[in-house]
Design a protein around this motif. Structure first.
Motif, PDB file in Angstrom:
ATOM      1  N   GLN A 102       9.244   3.688   0.903  1.00 18.17           N
ATOM      2  CA  GLN A 102       8.513   3.356   2.134  1.00 18.17           C
ATOM      3  C   GLN A 102       7.509   4.458   2.491  1.00 18.17           C
ATOM      4  O   GLN A 102       7.231   4.706   3.657  1.00 18.17           O
ATOM      5  CB  GLN A 102       9.485   3.142   3.306  1.00 18.17           C
ATOM      6  N   ALA A 103       6.977   5.094   1.461  1.00 20.51           N
ATOM      7  CA  ALA A 103       6.028   6.188   1.678  1.00 20.51           C
ATOM      8  C   ALA A 103       4.981   6.159   0.572  1.00 20.51           C
ATOM      9  O   ALA A 103       5.157   5.524  -0.464  1.00 20.51           O
ATOM     10  CB  ALA A 103       6.772   7.519   1.671  1.00 20.51           C
ATOM     11  N   GLN A 104       3.880   6.870   0.828  1.00 20.38           N
ATOM     12  CA  GLN A 104       2.846   7.009  -0.198  1.00 20.38           C
ATOM     13  C   GLN A 104       3.011   8.322  -0.953  1.00 20.38           C
ATOM     14  O   GLN A 104       2.428   8.503  -2.007  1.00 20.38           O
ATOM     15  CB  GLN A 104       1.457   6.927   0.446  1.00 20.38           C
ATOM     16  N   ASP A 116       0.832  -1.200   0.000  1.00 18.76           N
ATOM     17  CA  ASP A 116       0.000   0.000   0.000  1.00 18.76           C
ATOM     18  C   ASP A 116       0.872   1.257   0.000  1.00 18.76           C
ATOM     19  O   ASP A 116       0.413   2.347   0.288  1.00 18.76           O
ATOM     20  CB  ASP A 116      -0.944   0.009   1.211  1.00 18.76           C
ATOM     21  N   HIS A 117       2.150   1.082  -0.310  1.00 17.82           N
ATOM     22  CA  HIS A 117       3.131   2.165  -0.327  1.00 17.82           C
ATOM     23  C   HIS A 117       4.199   1.843  -1.376  1.00 17.82           C
ATOM     24  O   HIS A 117       4.261   0.727  -1.859  1.00 17.82           O
ATOM     25  CB  HIS A 117       3.786   2.312   1.051  1.00 17.82           C
ATOM     26  N   ASP A 118       5.003   2.821  -1.704  1.00 16.31           N
ATOM     27  CA  ASP A 118       6.120   2.589  -2.612  1.00 16.31           C
ATOM     28  C   ASP A 118       7.192   1.812  -1.854  1.00 16.31           C
ATOM     29  O   ASP A 118       7.636   2.237  -0.787  1.00 16.31           O
ATOM     30  CB  ASP A 118       6.684   3.929  -3.108  1.00 16.31           C
TER      31      ASP A 118
END
Length: 174
Positions: free
Chosen positions: A110-112, A104-106
């Motif tokens: 490690q972030a959206q 649910d993230h890159d």
């Protein structure tokens, strides 16, 4: 007289053995039979020096990390094995109905949302592996790098490899 007889027997045995050893004896490894050494070939033997591959400097690896994070793209930035693990995780996520999947993230950032790199520190450099600590505006990423086909690539971010492997195993059994 006994001593003289014993001494003569030992000398006689040594003389008769003619340099040969018996089965239960080991030959003296310091003795060299010079009659069997071909001295004409000794002068022509050359010793080859095999050099270890040069280690990339911290700056070279840091430059590559900056290139990757300037435009994160897992297809070109990740090792084949890490990319295969991401693909397998994504495949399982696509089968989920009404659930939020693992990715649910890159995976690289490690972030959206977009990140800003504040600093990069490279450590544990070998000829084929290195670790990067990347401080971002969100968190610090620990990135394991592997030199694959002569190019530094990401092989793990914040231990995502282990987490994805556990996720795949869990979802495959349920």
């Amino acid at each position: 007289m006994k001593k003289l007889f014993y001494f003569a027997a030992v000398v006689l045995m040594c003389a008769c053995s003619n340099g040969k050893t018996q089965e239960n004896q080991t030959p003296d490894s310091t003795k060299v039979d010079t009659t069997k050494v071909d001295t004409t070939k000794v002068d022509t033997i050359k010793q080859e020096v095999v050099e270890a591959p040069a280690l990339d400097t911290e700056d070279v690896i840091k430059k590559r990390v900056k290139e990757i994070y300037a435009s994160p793209n897992e297809k070109t930035a990740c090792t084949r094995s890490f990319k295969a693990l991401i693909d397998k995780t994504r495949e399982i996520d696509e089968r989920l109905v009404g659930e939020i999947g693992f990715l649910d993230h890159d995976i690289l950032t490690q972030a959206q949302d977009d990140i800003t790199i504040k600093s990069i520190k490279i450590s544990d450099i070998t000829a084929t592996t290195a670790t990067a600590k990347i401080k971002t505006n969100w968190e610090t990423l620990t990135v394991k790098l592997v030199k694959e086909d002569g190019v530094w690539k990401i092989d793990n971010v914040n231990d995502e490899r282990k987490l994805m492997t556990e996720y795949i195993k869990y979802k495959s059994n349920n």
